[in-house]
Design a protein around this motif. Structure first.
Motif, mmCIF file in Angstrom:
data_model
loop_
_atom_site.group_PDB
_atom_site.id
_atom_site.type_symbol
_atom_site.label_atom_id
_atom_site.label_comp_id
_atom_site.label_asym_id
_atom_site.label_seq_id
_atom_site.Cartn_x
_atom_site.Cartn_y
_atom_site.Cartn_z
ATOM 1 N N LEU A 248 0.842 -1.190 0.000
ATOM 2 C CA LEU A 248 0.000 0.000 0.000
ATOM 3 C C LEU A 248 0.878 1.242 0.000
ATOM 4 N N ARG A 249 0.732 2.041 -1.076
ATOM 5 C CA ARG A 249 1.527 3.261 -1.202
ATOM 6 C C ARG A 249 0.598 4.469 -1.265
ATOM 7 N N MET A 250 1.067 5.575 -0.701
ATOM 8 C CA MET A 250 0.251 6.775 -0.573
ATOM 9 C C MET A 250 0.881 7.934 -1.335
ATOM 10 N N PRO A 251 0.140 8.585 -2.246
ATOM 11 C CA PRO A 251 0.643 9.805 -2.871
ATOM 12 C C PRO A 251 0.459 10.990 -1.928
ATOM 13 N N VAL A 252 1.426 11.883 -1.923
ATOM 14 C CA VAL A 252 1.440 13.010 -0.996
ATOM 15 C C VAL A 252 1.926 14.253 -1.731
ATOM 16 N N VAL B 47 3.118 21.327 8.576
ATOM 17 C CA VAL B 47 1.704 21.077 8.864
ATOM 18 C C VAL B 47 1.206 19.930 8.008
ATOM 19 N N LEU B 48 0.529 18.999 8.632
ATOM 20 C CA LEU B 48 -0.163 17.914 7.943
ATOM 21 C C LEU B 48 -1.551 18.429 7.577
ATOM 22 N N ALA B 49 -1.851 18.563 6.273
ATOM 23 C CA ALA B 49 -3.115 19.113 5.782
ATOM 24 C C ALA B 49 -3.983 17.968 5.253
ATOM 25 N N ILE B 50 -5.110 17.709 5.914
ATOM 26 C CA ILE B 50 -5.895 16.508 5.630
ATOM 27 C C ILE B 50 -7.248 16.884 5.030
ATOM 28 N N HIS B 51 -7.454 16.472 3.792
ATOM 29 C CA HIS B 51 -8.693 16.795 3.075
ATOM 30 C C HIS B 51 -9.868 15.984 3.598
ATOM 31 N N GLY B 52 -11.070 16.473 3.285
ATOM 32 C CA GLY B 52 -12.282 15.742 3.610
ATOM 33 C C GLY B 52 -12.853 15.054 2.384
ATOM 34 N N HIS B 53 -14.150 14.761 2.408
ATOM 35 C CA HIS B 53 -14.796 14.111 1.276
ATOM 36 C C HIS B 53 -14.784 15.043 0.064
ATOM 37 N N GLY B 54 -14.513 14.479 -1.072
ATOM 38 C CA GLY B 54 -14.380 15.235 -2.306
ATOM 39 C C GLY B 54 -13.506 14.451 -3.261
ATOM 40 N N TYR B 55 -12.608 15.145 -3.973
ATOM 41 C CA TYR B 55 -11.775 14.429 -4.939
ATOM 42 C C TYR B 55 -10.330 14.278 -4.489
ATOM 43 N N GLY B 56 -10.089 14.412 -3.179
ATOM 44 C CA GLY B 56 -8.784 14.056 -2.647
ATOM 45 C C GLY B 56 -7.857 15.221 -2.390
ATOM 46 N N SER B 57 -6.562 14.927 -2.322
ATOM 47 C CA SER B 57 -5.567 15.916 -1.919
ATOM 48 C C SER B 57 -5.431 17.069 -2.913
ATOM 49 N N VAL C 287 2.249 19.298 4.119
ATOM 50 C CA VAL C 287 2.200 17.960 3.541
ATOM 51 C C VAL C 287 0.742 17.525 3.477
ATOM 52 N N ALA C 288 0.263 17.263 2.265
ATOM 53 C CA ALA C 288 -1.145 16.917 2.046
ATOM 54 C C ALA C 288 -1.253 15.495 1.514
ATOM 55 N N PRO C 289 -1.526 14.528 2.375
ATOM 56 C CA PRO C 289 -1.653 13.133 1.922
ATOM 57 C C PRO C 289 -2.994 12.880 1.246
ATOM 58 N N GLU C 290 -3.027 11.892 0.361
ATOM 59 C CA GLU C 290 -4.289 11.461 -0.257
ATOM 60 C C GLU C 290 -4.847 10.310 0.577
ATOM 61 N N LEU C 291 -5.934 10.576 1.295
ATOM 62 C CA LEU C 291 -6.524 9.535 2.125
ATOM 63 C C LEU C 291 -7.049 8.399 1.263
ATOM 64 N N ILE C 292 -6.868 7.180 1.761
ATOM 65 C CA ILE C 292 -7.317 6.019 1.005
ATOM 66 C C ILE C 292 -8.842 6.052 0.850
ATOM 67 N N GLU D 256 -1.953 5.735 8.437
ATOM 68 C CA GLU D 256 -1.178 6.242 7.305
ATOM 69 C C GLU D 256 -0.668 7.666 7.564
ATOM 70 N N CYS D 257 -1.483 8.483 8.214
ATOM 71 C CA CYS D 257 -1.034 9.847 8.534
ATOM 72 C C CYS D 257 0.111 9.818 9.539
ATOM 73 N N ARG D 258 0.095 8.881 10.445
ATOM 74 C CA ARG D 258 1.205 8.752 11.389
ATOM 75 C C ARG D 258 2.481 8.298 10.670
ATOM 76 N N ARG D 259 2.331 7.545 9.615
ATOM 77 C CA ARG D 259 3.502 7.162 8.815
ATOM 78 C C ARG D 259 4.078 8.385 8.094
ATOM 79 N N ILE D 260 3.210 9.313 7.710
ATOM 80 C CA ILE D 260 3.704 10.558 7.119
ATOM 81 C C ILE D 260 4.467 11.369 8.168
ATOM 82 N N LEU D 261 4.024 11.325 9.409
ATOM 83 C CA LEU D 261 4.786 11.964 10.480
ATOM 84 C C LEU D 261 6.157 11.306 10.622
ATOM 85 N N ASP D 262 6.202 9.991 10.475
ATOM 86 C CA ASP D 262 7.497 9.292 10.490
ATOM 87 C C ASP D 262 8.402 9.826 9.389
ATOM 88 N N TYR D 263 7.819 10.031 8.214
ATOM 89 C CA TYR D 263 8.595 10.551 7.086
ATOM 90 C C TYR D 263 9.101 11.961 7.384
#
Length: 334
Positions: free
Chosen positions: A74-78, A94-104, A139-144, A183-190
């Motif tokens: 499982l890989r995540m685009p950011v 800052v970790l910027a997390i989108h809501g429902h819609g078309y993603g990051s 950093v804006a991750p694309e939620l699965i 997955e967001c915590r893994r982005i914090l690791d990054y």
């Protein structure tokens, strides 16, 4: 007279009453219950293996797109937005997390196909761009389940795979919220591997369903110093229970231990800003008022009321930013 409503009302009242009676419901207990309800994904952890996909230059910042491995297979685009006004010392992020819609893409000023959105921003208000312009790395991750991470192709760019993912994960005693938080915590690791980031000054902002992920990620991961929750803070009773919501909102058994403000309150004594539109039809204002009142009590009990604030604006289910953008950047500057 045969309606299930009285049964459900009684069930809620009796369950929430146990929160008052159980004197062992301290902060650590609630945190453990939240972690258990989200589900465990650590056994699936792999190496991050970051890889840059593209770079685009703008006047005041650079936008990179990269991918990281969050779980095995499982890989995540950011998207990573880096201000051009570089500092000699590491800068906040800052970790910027989108809501429902078309993603990051929706938070970084792009249309679903990737072209720049030169028109009026949508309800996310391009908030990742607003933050990078204030001098922080974003950093804006694309939620699965959204955008390019849907289970299968759909007709509309704003369709999602939340039900397919959430329902299957429940069969494994896991939740979609739990996977997204993991997955967001893994982005914090990054972020903690990057020398240009001040690892002690990491913030988080999430809107709507992204507000859920921002709240729970911040609640259990103390690497996040300051958090903005936009268009989500409420009570389960007045929002999630009161109408049909996406299945990604539901955590098995969580009401046996805590209402939503108790979970958000796990962020205390770290900095927290609640942003809410008075006319939000998904997370109604009377529920926001109850959540804010409970959070004020929690922060007061920890002598941290100075770290809590809120902004109620004349609007609906949307990001405002009139207070929250500057508040978040200022909180990380301290």
């Amino acid at each position: 007279m045969w309606s299930a409503n009285p049964f459900l009302q009684k069930l809620y009242e009796e369950t929430v009453q146990t929160h008052v009676v159980d004197r062992n419901r301290n902060k650590e207990h609630i945190k453990e219950c939240l972690i258990e309800a989200l589900g465990d994904f650590t056994s699936l952890e792999g190496e991050l293996q970051p890889r840059i996909i593209e770079k685009v230059e703008y006047d005041s910042y650079e936008r990179m797109r990269l991918e990281v491995q969050t779980c095995l297979s499982l890989r995540m685009p950011v998207y990573m937005l880096v201000p051009k006004m570089r500092s000699a010392s590491p800068v906040p992020a800052v970790l910027a997390i989108h809501g429902h819609g078309y993603g990051s893409k929706e938070v970084v000023g792009l249309h679903p196909g990737g072209l720049p959105n030169l028109g009026v921003p949508g309800i996310h208000k391009n908030f990742a761009i607003e933050l990078v312009k204030r001098g922080v790395v974003v950093v804006a991750p694309e939620l699965i389940g959204f955008g390019e991470r849907k289970v299968a192709a759909t007709e509309s760019a704003t369709d999602n795979s939340c039900f397919e993912l959430a329902s299957q994960l429940l069969l494994y005693r896991k939740t979609l919220a739990g996977l997204r938080v993991y997955e967001c915590r893994r982005i914090l690791d990054y972020l903690n591997e990057l020398p240009n980031i001040n690892h002690k000054k990491i913030g988080c902002m999430g809107f709507s369903g992204g507000g859920l992920i921002a709240a729970f990620t911040s609640a259990i991961d103390e690497r996040i110093k300051a958090t903005v929750i936009s268009g989500y803070a409420n009570t389960f009773k007045d929002s999630i229970i009161a109408r049909r919501h996406c299945l990604d909102n539901y955590l098995p058994g969580i009401l046996q231990n805590a209402e939503l403000p108790d979970l958000i309150g796990l962020i205390a004594p770290r900095s927290l800003c609640i942003e809410a539109g008075i006319h939000d039809h998904l997370f109604p204002f009377h529920g926001v008022q109850k959540a804010v009142h409970k959070l004020e009590k929690i922060y007061n009990s920890q002598d941290a009321i100075h770290a809590f604030t809120y902004d109620v604006f004349e609007g609906g289910h949307e990001v405002s930013g009139s207070k929250s953008f500057n508040w978040l950047v200022d909180s990380l500057a301290v």
